[in-house]
Design an enzyme around this catalytic site. Structure first.
Site, PDB file in Angstrom:
ATOM      1  N   ARG A  45       0.851  -1.201   0.000  1.00  0.00           N
ATOM      2  CA  ARG A  45       0.000   0.000   0.000  1.00  0.00           C
ATOM      3  C   ARG A  45       0.892   1.259   0.000  1.00  0.00           C
ATOM      4  NH1 ARG A  45      -2.841  -1.531   4.212  1.00  0.00           N
ATOM      5  NH2 ARG A  45      -4.518  -2.508   3.053  1.00  0.00           N
ATOM      6  N   TYR A  90      18.316   9.892  -2.751  1.00  0.00           N
ATOM      7  CA  TYR A  90      19.713  10.249  -3.062  1.00  0.00           C
ATOM      8  C   TYR A  90      19.698  10.982  -4.395  1.00  0.00           C
ATOM      9  CZ  TYR A  90      24.769   9.369  -3.274  1.00  0.00           C
ATOM     10  OH  TYR A  90      26.126   9.506  -3.348  1.00  0.00           O
ATOM     11  N   ARG A 144      29.413  22.989  -1.113  1.00  0.00           N
ATOM     12  CA  ARG A 144      29.377  22.524  -2.516  1.00  0.00           C
ATOM     13  C   ARG A 144      28.505  21.287  -2.559  1.00  0.00           C
ATOM     14  NH1 ARG A 144      29.629  17.976  -4.385  1.00  0.00           N
ATOM     15  NH2 ARG A 144      31.773  17.308  -4.218  1.00  0.00           N
ATOM     16  N   LYS A 162      22.861  10.343   2.558  1.00  0.00           N
ATOM     17  CA  LYS A 162      24.024   9.442   2.593  1.00  0.00           C
ATOM     18  C   LYS A 162      23.854   8.441   3.741  1.00  0.00           C
ATOM     19  CE  LYS A 162      26.897  11.389  -0.538  1.00  0.00           C
ATOM     20  NZ  LYS A 162      27.726  10.753  -1.542  1.00  0.00           N
ATOM     21  N   GLU A 233      31.515  15.485   3.768  1.00  0.00           N
ATOM     22  CA  GLU A 233      30.735  15.451   2.541  1.00  0.00           C
ATOM     23  C   GLU A 233      30.525  16.846   1.987  1.00  0.00           C
ATOM     24  OE1 GLU A 233      29.600  12.341   1.349  1.00  0.00           O
ATOM     25  OE2 GLU A 233      29.320  13.558  -0.443  1.00  0.00           O
ATOM     26  N   ASP A 234      30.804  16.992   0.726  1.00  0.00           N
ATOM     27  CA  ASP A 234      30.450  18.197  -0.011  1.00  0.00           C
ATOM     28  C   ASP A 234      30.963  19.498   0.617  1.00  0.00           C
ATOM     29  OD1 ASP A 234      29.354  16.384  -1.701  1.00  0.00           O
ATOM     30  OD2 ASP A 234      27.319  17.154  -1.651  1.00  0.00           O
ATOM     31  N   ASP A 256      34.407  11.762   1.490  1.00  0.00           N
ATOM     32  CA  ASP A 256      33.709  10.936   0.508  1.00  0.00           C
ATOM     33  C   ASP A 256      33.963  11.413  -0.920  1.00  0.00           C
ATOM     34  OD1 ASP A 256      31.824   9.032  -0.381  1.00  0.00           O
ATOM     35  OD2 ASP A 256      30.250  10.548  -0.399  1.00  0.00           O
ATOM     36  N   ASP A 257      33.983  12.714  -1.125  1.00  0.00           N
ATOM     37  CA  ASP A 257      34.119  13.248  -2.488  1.00  0.00           C
ATOM     38  C   ASP A 257      35.508  13.009  -3.045  1.00  0.00           C
ATOM     39  OD1 ASP A 257      31.444  14.575  -2.710  1.00  0.00           O
ATOM     40  OD2 ASP A 257      32.206  15.438  -0.867  1.00  0.00           O
ATOM     41  N   ALA A 293      36.785  16.310  -6.249  1.00  0.00           N
ATOM     42  CA  ALA A 293      36.415  14.983  -6.729  1.00  0.00           C
ATOM     43  C   ALA A 293      37.410  14.527  -7.796  1.00  0.00           C
ATOM     44  CB  ALA A 293      34.998  15.012  -7.278  1.00  0.00           C
ATOM     45  N   ASN A 399      26.916  15.433 -10.712  1.00  0.00           N
ATOM     46  CA  ASN A 399      25.557  15.286 -10.183  1.00  0.00           C
ATOM     47  C   ASN A 399      24.931  16.647  -9.950  1.00  0.00           C
ATOM     48  OD1 ASN A 399      25.693  12.423  -9.871  1.00  0.00           O
ATOM     49  ND2 ASN A 399      27.039  12.730  -8.133  1.00  0.00           N
ATOM     50  N   ASN A 443      29.108   6.102  -8.785  1.00  0.00           N
ATOM     51  CA  ASN A 443      28.803   7.011  -7.676  1.00  0.00           C
ATOM     52  C   ASN A 443      29.392   6.432  -6.396  1.00  0.00           C
ATOM     53  OD1 ASN A 443      27.186   8.199  -5.411  1.00  0.00           O
ATOM     54  ND2 ASN A 443      26.292   9.299  -7.140  1.00  0.00           N
TER      55      ASN A 443
HETATM   56  N1  LIG Z   1      29.791  10.548  -9.136  1.00  0.00           N
HETATM   57  C1  LIG Z   1      30.235  10.758  -7.925  1.00  0.00           C
HETATM   58  O1  LIG Z   1      30.337   9.845  -7.095  1.00  0.00           O
HETATM   59  C2  LIG Z   1      30.644  12.132  -7.524  1.00  0.00           C
HETATM   60  C3  LIG Z   1      30.394  13.193  -8.321  1.00  0.00           C
HETATM   61  N2  LIG Z   1      30.778  14.430  -7.923  1.00  0.00           N
HETATM   62  C4  LIG Z   1      30.398  15.538  -8.785  1.00  0.00           C
HETATM   63  O2  LIG Z   1      31.540  16.135  -9.315  1.00  0.00           O
HETATM   64  C5  LIG Z   1      31.277  17.489  -9.580  1.00  0.00           C
HETATM   65  C6  LIG Z   1      32.450  18.318  -9.112  1.00  0.00           C
HETATM   66  O3  LIG Z   1      32.640  18.212  -7.728  1.00  0.00           O
HETATM   67  P1  LIG Z   1      33.871  18.983  -7.020  1.00  0.00           P
HETATM   68  O4  LIG Z   1      35.139  18.545  -7.592  1.00  0.00           O
HETATM   69  O5  LIG Z   1      33.770  18.832  -5.562  1.00  0.00           O
HETATM   70  O6  LIG Z   1      33.485  20.456  -7.395  1.00  0.00           O
HETATM   71  P2  LIG Z   1      34.353  21.723  -7.780  1.00  0.00           P
HETATM   72  O7  LIG Z   1      33.398  22.823  -7.970  1.00  0.00           O
HETATM   73  O8  LIG Z   1      35.439  21.873  -6.795  1.00  0.00           O
HETATM   74  O9  LIG Z   1      35.022  21.308  -9.146  1.00  0.00           O
HETATM   75  C7  LIG Z   1      34.529  21.598 -10.378  1.00  0.00           C
HETATM   76  C8  LIG Z   1      35.681  21.612 -11.320  1.00  0.00           C
HETATM   77  O10 LIG Z   1      35.185  21.822 -12.616  1.00  0.00           O
HETATM   78  C9  LIG Z   1      35.925  22.870 -13.216  1.00  0.00           C
HETATM   79  N3  LIG Z   1      35.127  23.590 -14.184  1.00  0.00           N
HETATM   80  C10 LIG Z   1      34.132  24.471 -13.978  1.00  0.00           C
HETATM   81  N4  LIG Z   1      33.695  24.970 -15.135  1.00  0.00           N
HETATM   82  C11 LIG Z   1      34.438  24.407 -16.101  1.00  0.00           C
HETATM   83  C12 LIG Z   1      34.495  24.531 -17.504  1.00  0.00           C
HETATM   84  N5  LIG Z   1      33.691  25.334 -18.158  1.00  0.00           N
HETATM   85  N6  LIG Z   1      35.396  23.794 -18.169  1.00  0.00           N
HETATM   86  C13 LIG Z   1      36.229  22.974 -17.524  1.00  0.00           C
HETATM   87  N7  LIG Z   1      36.224  22.802 -16.201  1.00  0.00           N
HETATM   88  C14 LIG Z   1      35.343  23.516 -15.499  1.00  0.00           C
HETATM   89  C15 LIG Z   1      36.351  23.769 -12.081  1.00  0.00           C
HETATM   90  O11 LIG Z   1      37.459  24.557 -12.501  1.00  0.00           O
HETATM   91  P3  LIG Z   1      38.272  25.549 -11.514  1.00  0.00           P
HETATM   92  O12 LIG Z   1      39.073  24.627 -10.646  1.00  0.00           O
HETATM   93  O13 LIG Z   1      39.096  26.327 -12.443  1.00  0.00           O
HETATM   94  O14 LIG Z   1      37.243  26.322 -10.772  1.00  0.00           O
HETATM   95  C16 LIG Z   1      36.684  22.729 -11.036  1.00  0.00           C
HETATM   96  O15 LIG Z   1      37.980  22.257 -11.201  1.00  0.00           O
HETATM   97  C17 LIG Z   1      29.945  17.801  -8.921  1.00  0.00           C
HETATM   98  O16 LIG Z   1      28.918  17.839  -9.869  1.00  0.00           O
HETATM   99  C18 LIG Z   1      29.704  16.630  -8.019  1.00  0.00           C
HETATM  100  O17 LIG Z   1      28.341  16.319  -7.865  1.00  0.00           O
HETATM  101  C19 LIG Z   1      31.454  14.663  -6.774  1.00  0.00           C
HETATM  102  C20 LIG Z   1      31.719  13.631  -5.931  1.00  0.00           C
HETATM  103  C21 LIG Z   1      31.294  12.285  -6.216  1.00  0.00           C
HETATM  104  C1  LIG Z   2      27.939  11.777  -5.106  1.00  0.00           C
HETATM  105  C2  LIG Z   2      28.539  12.863  -4.388  1.00  0.00           C
HETATM  106  O1  LIG Z   2      29.082  12.678  -3.317  1.00  0.00           O
HETATM  107  C3  LIG Z   2      28.523  14.180  -4.963  1.00  0.00           C
HETATM  108  O2  LIG Z   2      28.056  14.350  -6.091  1.00  0.00           O
HETATM  109  O3  LIG Z   2      28.984  15.093  -4.285  1.00  0.00           O
HETATM  110 MG   LIG Z   3      29.452  14.437  -2.293  1.00  0.00          MG
END
Ligand SMILES: NC(=O)C1=CN([C@@H]2O[C@H](COP(=O)(O)OP(=O)(O)OC[C@H]3O[C@@H](n4cnc5c(N)ncnc54)[C@H](OP(=O)(O)O)[C@@H]3O)[C@@H](O)[C@H]2O)C=CC1
Ligand SMILES: CC(=O)C(=O)O
Ligand SMILES: [Mg+2]
Length: 541
Positions: A45, A90, A144, A162, A233-234, A256-257, A293, A399, A443
């Protein structure tokens, strides 16, 4: 002097337990349940009611309410319908819940610790109603959230989501989970001007003030919850690295990231590489995005090459980073410290920003997206990838789903069906050339439940890099025969518990090997008995 706040729930047992007791009494007392009531049918249900909601966010709120009123039913529903429920509790829906948190908030589901609590963080931590049990805490500062940027206190649903996966995916007792949002302000101006915003109405503090706050927080976590494992996280990238380094030797803690994502991508790549008829040392990996990441993944992927006999220098040479300013190379101005290890040493050309141009230059066999830039893997980029390798490995990992660097359909279409694909958020199935293909979900949800469970069961003093790597190898080794036959690079989410148990065993063995465990009993067990032990320890609704 520390101010002791009155807990909002029963300090001894917590509201969940009281509600469960009330429900149990109601079911036992004649007349308080309808005559034909059965728990099994009630679950059907509940699923019907969930499916009747018209939008994902309504489904999210429905499930949040179910979890609050009947935690057992919530987890039973999760366990029996993992692939349907996970995208709601999630990613991607949890992202929407964070964006709308000011509007959908009903009851506290975790602890908010704000900058204003400095000096009394210990007393706030003791206010958690289930304080006696807390063993795993997911801590975010909301700076973030997924790829959605700084959401401040509205990041709470990510910590809650999470931890729901810790329970559903690794059998951690619900009462042992502690979601924490550190509210140190936000630089998000729409939140600051939203009359419903739930957090501090101030911008984020100076690094010095934040560091002092974090030092107190971690010291008090250790004091109040000596057995707790902390998952960061984040956090925005700069703090993600610096706080991981600063606190990882103070208590069992991982990011985690940085680390969970690194491990999940290594596992996926090991599985994907088996499908590509080229030697390991000929793979070239291009990471689009160079935040926490991406750099975490790049570091973890070094072992993809080193286990095949390559030196550290040779491994590094196979990895390229691209950030918002283009290819990352030594000599380019203003490169953040955490990216420097992967900056190309011998690049002498002009700055290169266009991804198609970079793909032509690098000729990658593996393209990973951690950039938050939707659609960055254009048809042209995917076609160019297909010219470098018979099976391009394309993982758009950002994501939530609307920020994915490409869709599953695009990757297949523009690679003539040759792409090996995994994305951060779930994609459905596609048929190409008459063949049905399933997308993998790359992920960290495949890693953190088993990593946390293993660390917790062996009472690890720390979470070492080698334990994280062990979790990746555990995941890579967990693909079933039929999953391999379908060319999946990650197991089906329905098997998450089974996978978490295997990962936990690998993590415990590694903790024992490097001497950070604290449980002699487990050392004496054979692997088979240890696996049984881990499974027995899992909570079931
Ligand atoms: N699948 C999974 O398990 C996970 C996925 N993620 C995803 O990864 C993504 C990034 O996370 P995170 O690293 O913490 O975030 P950040 O914001 O720290 O990193 C983003 C990166 O992308 C770069 N960027 C932004 N715009 C551009 C562009 N136009 N061209 C090229 N590069 C660009 C940034 O550049 P600059 O350094 O110059 O600012 C930076 O290095 C998020 O969407 C997150 O959800 C994260 C963790 C786990
Ligand atoms: C999956 C995850 O941890 C993130 O996108 O930040
Ligand atoms: Mg995360």
């Amino acid at each position: 002097m520390a101010i002791v706040l009155t807990p909002y729930w029963s300090p001894e047992e917590g509201i969940q337990k009281l509600k469960l007791e009330a429900q149990a009494k109601a079911l036992a007392a004649p007349g308080l349940a309808p005559p034909a009531f059965s728990l099994k049918v009630q679950l059907d249900r509940t699923l019907l009611q969930l499916r009747s909601k018209s939008s994902p966010i309504e489904k999210y709120s429905f499930l949040a309410q179910l979890k609050e009123t009947d935690v057992e039913a919530f987890y039973r529903l999760c366990l029996e319908n993992m692939s349907e429920i996970t995208p709601i509790i999630y990613t991607p829906t949890v992202g929407e819940a964070c964006l709308q948190y000011s509007k959908i908030y009903r009851n506290p589901e975790g602890l908010f610790i704000s900058l204003k609590d400095k000096g009394r963080i210990g007393s706030i931590l003791r206010n958690w109603p289930l304080a006696k049990d807390a063993r795993i805490s997911v801590v975010t500062d909301g700076s973030r959230i997924l790829g959605l940027g700084d959401l401040g206190a509205n990041g709470m649903p990510i910590a809650v989501g999470k931890l729901s996966l810790y329970v559903a995916g690794a059998g951690i007792r619900p009462s042992s989970t502690l979601p924490i949002t550190l509210d140190v302000g936000t630089n998000n101006s729409s939140n600051l001007s939203d009359p419903l915003y739930l957090g501090l109405r101030q911008r984020r503090p100076s690094q010095e003030e934040y560091d002092a706050f974090m030092d107190e927080f971690i010291a008090e976590m250790k004091r109040v919850y000596p057995k707790v494992l902390v998952q960061f996280e984040d956090f925005s990238s700069d703090n993600a690295f610096s706080y991981l380094t600063r606190f990882r030797n103070s208590l069992p803690l991982f990011n985690d990231d940085v680390q969970g994502t690194g491990a999940v991508v290594l596992a996926g790549l090991l599985s994907a590489a088996r499908l590509v008829p080229i030697p390991r040392n000929e793979h070239r990996i291009l990471l689009f995005g160079a935040g926490s990441a991406s750099v975490g993944v790049a570091k973890q992927l070094m072992s993809f090459f080193t286990v095949a006999g390559m030196s550290e220098e040779e491994a590094r040479h196979q990895i390229w980073l691209v950030d918002s300013k283009g290819l990352v190379y030594v000599g380019r101005e203003g490169i953040a410290e955490y990216k420097m290890y992967f900056a190309r040493k011998h690049y002498t050309g002009l700055p290169m920003k266009d991804l198609s141009e970079i793909v032509q230059y690098v000729k990658p066999t593996v393209l990973l997206g951690l950039s938050t830039i939707a659609g960055a893997f254009t048809p042209d980029v995917i076609r160019l990838m297909s010219q470098n390798t018979p099976r391009p490995i394309i993982f758009p990992l950002s994501n939530p789903v609307h920020l994915s660097e490409c869709t599953f359909a695009d990757a297949l279409t523009h690679s003539n069906g040759t792409a090996i694909f995994a994305s951060g958020s779930p994609f459905g199935r596609e048929v190409i050339g008459g063949v049905r293909r399933e997308a993998g979900q790359g992920n960290n949800m495949y890693i953190f439940p088993g990593l946390g469970l293993g660390a917790l069961l062996c009472r690890a003093k720390r979470v070492t890099d080698s334990m994280v790597e062990a979790s990746a190898l555990g995941l890579a080794g967990s693909l079933s025969w039929d999953e391999r036959a379908l060319e999946l690079v990650y197991p089906r989410i329905e098997r998450l518990r089974e996978i978490s148990a295997s990962i936990a065993v690998k993590v415990i063995r590694e903790a024992q090997k490097v001497g950070v465990d604290n449980s002699t009993d487990l050392k004496r067990m054979s692997d088979a008995r240890l696996l049984e032990f881990v499974k027995r320890k899992m909570w079931n609704p």
